[in-house]
Design an enzyme around this catalytic site. Structure first.
Site, PDB file in Angstrom:
ATOM      1  N   ASP A  68       0.605  -1.507  -0.111  1.00  0.00           N
ATOM      2  CA  ASP A  68      -0.065   0.468  -0.128  1.00  0.00           C
ATOM      3  C   ASP A  68       0.687   1.131  -0.369  1.00  0.00           C
ATOM      4  O   ASP A  68       2.300   1.534   0.117  1.00  0.00           O
ATOM      5  CB  ASP A  68      -0.596   0.141   1.483  1.00  0.00           C
ATOM      6  N   ASN A  95      -6.739  -2.354  14.221  1.00  0.00           N
ATOM      7  CA  ASN A  95      -8.252  -2.363  14.318  1.00  0.00           C
ATOM      8  C   ASN A  95      -8.943  -3.516  12.875  1.00  0.00           C
ATOM      9  O   ASN A  95      -9.491  -3.694  12.666  1.00  0.00           O
ATOM     10  CB  ASN A  95      -9.143  -1.594  13.448  1.00  0.00           C
ATOM     11  N   HIS A  98      -6.925  -4.143  10.506  1.00  0.00           N
ATOM     12  CA  HIS A  98      -6.355  -4.143   8.984  1.00  0.00           C
ATOM     13  C   HIS A  98      -5.697  -4.879   8.675  1.00  0.00           C
ATOM     14  O   HIS A  98      -4.531  -5.022   9.270  1.00  0.00           O
ATOM     15  CB  HIS A  98      -6.719  -2.669   8.430  1.00  0.00           C
ATOM     16  N   GLU A 117      -9.434  -1.981   5.114  1.00  0.00           N
ATOM     17  CA  GLU A 117     -10.049  -1.597   7.020  1.00  0.00           C
ATOM     18  C   GLU A 117     -11.407  -1.651   6.621  1.00  0.00           C
ATOM     19  O   GLU A 117     -11.847  -2.573   6.491  1.00  0.00           O
ATOM     20  CB  GLU A 117     -10.157   0.255   7.069  1.00  0.00           C
TER      21      GLU A 117
END
Ligand code: F6R
Length: 263
Positions: free
Chosen positions: A67, A136, A138, A143
């Protein structure tokens, strides 16, 4: 899923370097999927050490990063391009032409994402994808709520991710979007190595490994992969419920000759 709970973050890095090293020995032109962030830094340091001292060569290795932030170029100090150059590429004998990253400053990010998918396919796919996990849940910048079949695309970052990223860079206004390999793209890699260290990752790790397969925890998608190795330190493994079983597997592994593979 092959779960290793090792004594320290250093041991996690060494195990991950062993897996990368074995692949590169076996296939000198291996295609590695790489992650940025804090977790793989010790792995990259260990790979640099092996490149210098153990002659582990990256001369024919090709890499694809997961990414990049949208809106910043490869020379921006907070870009993942820059992070990869500083933490690995500039320190080993890799050919820069063989290191592929998404361009966050592309004038057409949708086309950039599509071209990246096509490039991965054209090069024959990723042999081994290294992954960290966000607090979280991801993976990449997929996400919570991301489609488990998603391909490389633009994603808006979650508030938790924006908060986490700002922690290290108080003076830097973080981009709020990124281009990321999709979960489907990640699952196409022939093997996954997921690394997590530290107590902050314990909940996400438990949800990813032992929770339901669900978009609320994108990392739970690794449950679908037939060749996923998860390497944890005790803090990151603290909320797992099957620890007793993972220990039993570890004992069984030690009885097998090294070549016997996964159990
Ligand atoms: C980085 C990436 C992210 C990180 C994750 C964990 O390229 O794709 O998914 O792996 O945010 O980051 P650290 O390792 O900094 O805790």
């Amino acid at each position: 899923m092959d779960v290793w709970i090792l004594e320290s973050a250093h041991a996690v890095a060494v195990k991950a370097a062993d897996i990368c090293g074995e692949l590169i020995q076996r296939k000198p032109d291996a295609r590695l999927g790489l992650a940025t962030g804090a977790t793989p830094q010790a792995l990259y340091a260990e790979l640099i050490r092996r490149n210098r001292q153990d002659h582990l060569s990256f001369a024919h290795v090709e890499t694809f990063n997961l990414d990049e932030y949208l809106g910043i170029g490869p020379d921006h100090p907070q870009s993942f391009h820059r992070a990869m150059r500083d933490s690995l590429f500039a320190e080993v004998d890799i050919d820069p032409a063989n290191t592929h990253l998404l361009r966050g400053d592309s004038s057409d990010p949708v086309a950039e994402a599509r071209a990246y998918e096509a490039l991965i396919k054209r090069r024959g796919g990723i042999d081994l994808q290294i992954l960290g996990i966000g607090r979280n849940g991801h993976i990449g910048f997929n996400e919570p709520g991301s489609s488990l079949g998603s391909r490389t695309r633009v994603k808006t970052l979650a508030r938790a991710t924006l908060r986490d990223n700002q922690l290290g860079h108080p003076d830097f206004e973080e981009p709020i979007m990124a281009i990321t390999m999709g979960i489907g793209t990640i699952l196409d890699a022939r093997a996954l190595v997921v690394l997590a260290t530290g107590a902050a990752k314990a909940k996400a790790v438990a949800a990813a490994l032992e929770g339901p397969l669900a978009a609320i925890c994108p990392a739970s998608a690794i449950q679908l992969h037939p060749d996923a190795t998860v390497v944890l330190d005790p803090e990151a493994a603290a909320d797992l419920r099957l620890t007793d079983y993972y220990e039993l597997v570890d004992q069984a592994r030690r009885r097998l000759p090294r070549t016997s593979g996964r159990i």
